[in-house]
Design an enzyme around this catalytic site. Sequence first.
Site, short mmCIF file in Angstrom:
data_model
loop_
_atom_site.label_atom_id
_atom_site.label_comp_id
_atom_site.label_asym_id
_atom_site.label_seq_id
_atom_site.Cartn_x
_atom_site.Cartn_y
_atom_site.Cartn_z
N ARG A 102 0.87 -1.20 -0.04
CA ARG A 102 0.07 -0.07 -0.10
C ARG A 102 0.91 1.34 0.09
NH1 ARG A 102 -5.30 1.43 3.64
NH2 ARG A 102 -6.00 0.14 2.02
N HIS A 129 -7.58 0.70 -6.25
CA HIS A 129 -7.80 -0.16 -5.20
C HIS A 129 -8.45 -1.37 -5.58
CE1 HIS A 129 -7.68 -1.18 -1.16
NE2 HIS A 129 -8.68 -0.44 -0.52
N GLN A 132 -10.23 -3.66 -3.39
CA GLN A 132 -11.57 -3.19 -2.90
C GLN A 132 -12.78 -3.45 -3.67
OE1 GLN A 132 -12.29 -1.50 0.06
NE2 GLN A 132 -14.21 -2.14 -0.54
N ASP A 224 -17.13 7.42 -1.14
CA ASP A 224 -15.84 7.30 -0.61
C ASP A 224 -15.42 8.71 -0.11
OD1 ASP A 224 -13.42 6.44 0.49
OD2 ASP A 224 -12.48 6.35 -1.55
N CYS A 264 -16.24 2.04 0.68
CA CYS A 264 -15.19 1.07 0.94
C CYS A 264 -14.78 1.12 2.50
CB CYS A 264 -13.89 1.58 0.14
SG CYS A 264 -13.45 3.35 0.35
N ARG A 292 -13.63 -8.54 1.82
CA ARG A 292 -12.14 -8.20 1.42
C ARG A 292 -11.35 -9.48 1.75
NH1 ARG A 292 -10.14 -3.12 1.55
NH2 ARG A 292 -8.16 -4.31 0.96
N1 NVA Z 1 -9.84 6.98 -1.29
C1 NVA Z 1 -9.36 6.30 0.06
C2 NVA Z 1 -9.68 5.05 0.17
C3 NVA Z 1 -9.30 4.40 1.51
C4 NVA Z 1 -9.58 2.88 1.77
C5 NVA Z 1 -8.09 6.72 0.39
O1 NVA Z 1 -7.23 6.59 -0.59
O2 NVA Z 1 -7.87 7.41 1.50
N1 CP Z 2 -11.22 0.04 2.42
C1 CP Z 2 -9.87 -0.06 2.87
O1 CP Z 2 -8.88 -0.35 2.19
O2 CP Z 2 -9.94 0.05 4.41
P1 CP Z 2 -8.48 0.23 4.84
O3 CP Z 2 -7.65 1.66 4.42
O4 CP Z 2 -8.73 0.26 6.40
O5 CP Z 2 -7.63 -0.72 4.77
#
Ligand code: NVA
Ligand code: CP
Length: 327
Positions: A102, A129, A132, A224, A264, A292
């Site tokens: 990540r 993602h 997801q 989101d 998400c 997930r």
């Molecule tokens: N769009 C959000 C998703 C988190 C799972 C982010 O990138 O922070």
């Molecule tokens: N939806 C998701 O990826 O959650 P986290 O950021 O908690 O991993």
Amino acid sequence: MGRHNFVSIKDFSPDEIRYLLDLAREMKAHPWAHAGVLKGKTLAMIFEKPSLRTRVSFDVGIQQLGGFSLYLSNAEINLGKRESVYDVGKNLERMVQAIMIRTYAHHIVERMAEYASIPVINGLTDYSHPCQAMADYLTIQELKGEVAGLKVAFVGDGNNVCHSLMFAGAQLGAHVWVATPPGYGPVAEAVEWALRRGAQTGGTCTLTYDPVAAAADADVIYTDVWASMGHEAEAEERRKVFAPYQVNAGLFRHARYDALFMHCLPAHRGDEVTDEVIDSAHSVVYQQAENRLHTQKAILLELMQYREVPETAPLREMAPVFSDFEI
Ligand code: NVA
Ligand code: CP
């Protein structure tokens, strides 16, 4: 399926995406049927951003399959600063059997996949993602049956989650609508890809600035956070720009009577979604979160099951042949 990495939904054929969803459904129905299949194998999890769902689902998922996970944060490796992406990949491939990462820039995951000889999984980048989206469409399949032909409306920021929802929607023949404020839409390349793939599957991708047009008769309304990880400094400004895109009861009323609400998570209640919507009977956010685990178990199984853990170091490493190259 014989795939090596899980970096983008775009890398797969529609049949491969369906295969992975079928496998995930089977693994959800029989959670212990594959217990021990990844015995002795280790997944390194590199997190440059925080996480609840991604971390827990990969951690629990690999354990249920008999393997181990290793959590590596910035404090340990400081990717690209303490050590290059190349060197991290070349080290990890000697000790673990797959890498989940990540990070911020998408090209870091692509480079890791190119350099490391072991499978690499995208656990979220600024661009996408994909894990997801797999959980999202498994959830939609479970609750609606067939995805093809459904209207899936994403309302809010044209971000990483939006891109992957578009990609997987195009793979599965959905009609994805994206409503964002001007200047916050998905990137043009992502839209073009979704349109091209949709032309093969019957899917479509429609952009609008009008949240009501997206929500009208939708089967799914998805939102989101307005400021993703890395954009926290813009949160105040974004709160004003995105206010008309809040998913509240007024907007949700435009959707079908049996529409699903999806997110998400994590959610900023009172910003992109109100309590009345996220806590309503339409909301399936925790089912998405659970899925997930099941979809990622399918991905881990597919990528890791035939990758052997070496029992001895190859002999050639003990006797380099210097005459083969010059410095
Ligand atoms: N769009 C959000 C998703 C988190 C799972 C982010 O990138 O922070
Ligand atoms: N939806 C998701 O990826 O959650 P986290 O950021 O908690 O991993």
